[in-house]
Design a protein around this motif. Structure first.
Motif, PDB file in Angstrom:
ATOM      1  N   ARG A 192     -11.967 -10.729   3.251  1.00  0.00           N
ATOM      2  CA  ARG A 192     -12.581  -9.412   3.204  1.00  0.00           C
ATOM      3  C   ARG A 192     -11.576  -8.321   3.572  1.00  0.00           C
ATOM      4  N   LEU A 193     -10.750  -8.598   4.575  1.00  0.00           N
ATOM      5  CA  LEU A 193      -9.742  -7.630   4.997  1.00  0.00           C
ATOM      6  C   LEU A 193      -8.769  -7.348   3.869  1.00  0.00           C
ATOM      7  N   VAL A 194      -8.322  -8.395   3.195  1.00  0.00           N
ATOM      8  CA  VAL A 194      -7.389  -8.225   2.089  1.00  0.00           C
ATOM      9  C   VAL A 194      -8.045  -7.457   0.945  1.00  0.00           C
ATOM     10  N   SER A 195      -9.296  -7.798   0.629  1.00  0.00           N
ATOM     11  CA  SER A 195      -9.968  -7.146  -0.493  1.00  0.00           C
ATOM     12  C   SER A 195     -10.214  -5.673  -0.224  1.00  0.00           C
ATOM     13  N   CYS A 196     -10.444  -5.311   1.051  1.00  0.00           N
ATOM     14  CA  CYS A 196     -10.646  -3.900   1.383  1.00  0.00           C
ATOM     15  C   CYS A 196      -9.347  -3.115   1.276  1.00  0.00           C
ATOM     16  N   ARG A 197      -8.232  -3.766   1.567  1.00  0.00           N
ATOM     17  CA  ARG A 197      -6.942  -3.094   1.432  1.00  0.00           C
ATOM     18  C   ARG A 197      -6.527  -2.984  -0.027  1.00  0.00           C
ATOM     19  N   ALA A 198      -7.065  -3.896  -0.847  1.00  0.00           N
ATOM     20  CA  ALA A 198      -6.737  -3.883  -2.278  1.00  0.00           C
ATOM     21  C   ALA A 198      -8.026  -4.058  -3.062  1.00  0.00           C
ATOM     22  N   PRO A 199      -8.729  -2.963  -3.404  1.00  0.00           N
ATOM     23  CA  PRO A 199     -10.015  -3.059  -4.096  1.00  0.00           C
ATOM     24  C   PRO A 199      -9.979  -3.903  -5.351  1.00  0.00           C
ATOM     25  N   GLU A 200      -8.840  -3.955  -6.037  1.00  0.00           N
ATOM     26  CA  GLU A 200      -8.777  -4.738  -7.272  1.00  0.00           C
ATOM     27  C   GLU A 200      -8.943  -6.223  -7.003  1.00  0.00           C
ATOM     28  N   LEU A 210      -2.110 -17.028  -1.718  1.00  0.00           N
ATOM     29  CA  LEU A 210      -0.902 -16.845  -0.923  1.00  0.00           C
ATOM     30  C   LEU A 210      -0.146 -15.594  -1.351  1.00  0.00           C
ATOM     31  N   ALA A 211      -0.138 -15.333  -2.661  1.00  0.00           N
ATOM     32  CA  ALA A 211       0.556 -14.150  -3.158  1.00  0.00           C
ATOM     33  C   ALA A 211      -0.058 -12.870  -2.607  1.00  0.00           C
ATOM     34  N   LYS A 212      -1.396 -12.820  -2.536  1.00  0.00           N
ATOM     35  CA  LYS A 212      -2.060 -11.630  -2.017  1.00  0.00           C
ATOM     36  C   LYS A 212      -1.791 -11.456  -0.521  1.00  0.00           C
ATOM     37  N   HIS A 216       0.229  -8.079   1.021  1.00  0.00           N
ATOM     38  CA  HIS A 216      -0.371  -7.130   1.936  1.00  0.00           C
ATOM     39  C   HIS A 216       0.055  -7.342   3.378  1.00  0.00           C
ATOM     40  N   GLY A 217       1.163  -8.060   3.561  1.00  0.00           N
ATOM     41  CA  GLY A 217       1.799  -8.106   4.860  1.00  0.00           C
ATOM     42  C   GLY A 217       1.293  -9.165   5.818  1.00  0.00           C
ATOM     43  N   PHE A 218       0.535 -10.152   5.320  1.00  0.00           N
ATOM     44  CA  PHE A 218       0.018 -11.181   6.203  1.00  0.00           C
ATOM     45  C   PHE A 218       0.906 -12.420   6.259  1.00  0.00           C
ATOM     46  N   MET A 219       1.964 -12.461   5.464  1.00  0.00           N
ATOM     47  CA  MET A 219       2.898 -13.576   5.462  1.00  0.00           C
ATOM     48  C   MET A 219       4.312 -13.054   5.341  1.00  0.00           C
ATOM     49  N   ARG A 220       5.235 -13.807   5.911  1.00  0.00           N
ATOM     50  CA  ARG A 220       6.646 -13.471   5.718  1.00  0.00           C
ATOM     51  C   ARG A 220       7.089 -13.954   4.348  1.00  0.00           C
TER      52      ARG A 220
END
Length: 221
Positions: A192-200, A210-212, A216-220
């Motif tokens: 949900r956090l990722v989808s809110c940062r990226a509506p698409e 993993l790509a998303k 959006h900064g959740f992985m190195r």
């Protein structure tokens, strides 16, 4: 909130239809109800229910149409055994993982096989839940906190140790059994956090990848 550590196996003592929904009377066996009061929550096969009456050897609970639509409760039968867990206290030890008591879907046991003293099960999850299930991650099955051994598309494997087989209703499972599933809440909130940062992300149908996470900064990288 619950931990997924089953405290007792109870019995469905009565099922009453109530103008389109249901009331259940659950006899709680060795579950200590001394600290339970009206309005408290008890998980029944992983479903958070509210105690509305406490006759002494169990409790009555309402089951709404929403709950009936998303669980196997419409198929419950009088005399059926159920897993029970009282809501955790602030001082409780977190023995399993964070469990909300809100069932995400109904899965199906595909196979059962002995493995030394343990029992291995393969369970099929609804297609919309498979992206939340990860090898060596946590999942709740009928209220029991379990570790996923392996994942193959929409199926996952469980290894159940003798204590869990003996102290829960898992010992009664066989192929074809329907079970309540609750996925790890962390995975749901992360998506949900990722989808809110990226509506698409909500409309591309791919779900959390993993790509998303990297994008959006959740992985190195």
């Amino acid at each position: 909130m619950f931990t997924g550590i089953i405290e007792a196996v109870g019995t469905i003592a009565a099922i009453e239809e109530r103008q389109g929904d249901m009331q259940l009377y659950i006899r709680t066996a060795e579950l200590d109800l001394a600290d339970v009061k009206l309005g408290d929550s008890i998980a029944v096969n992983g479903v958070c229910l509210t105690a509305i009456d406490l006759p002494g050897d169990g409790f009555w609970a309402d089951v709404s149409r929403e709950t009936l639509a998303h669980t196997r409760f419409p198929a419950l039968k009088q005399g059926e055994k159920v897993n029970l867990e009282k809501a955790m206290m602030p001082s409780s030890r977190m023995g399993g993982h964070i469990v909300t008591g809100h069932v995400d879907g109904v899965g199906e046991v595909l196979s059962r096989a002995d493995d030394a003293r343990s029992v291995r099960f393969v369970v099929r999850a609804p297609a919309n839940l498979k992206r939340y299930i990860a090898g060596k991650g946590s999942i709740t099955v009928d209220g029991t906190s379990l570790t996923v051994n392996a994942v193959n598309d929409d199926c996952f494997e469980l290894n159940i140790v003798p204590h869990t087989v003996q102290e829960t209703i898992i010992g009664d499972y066989s192929a074809g059994r329907q079970v309540h599933l609750e996925v790890d809440i962390i995975a749901r909130y992360l998506e949900r956090l990722v989808s809110c940062r990226a509506p698409e992300a909500e409309s591309d149908g791919a779900g959390l990848t993993l790509a998303k996470l990297a994008e959006h900064g959740f992985m190195r990288r």
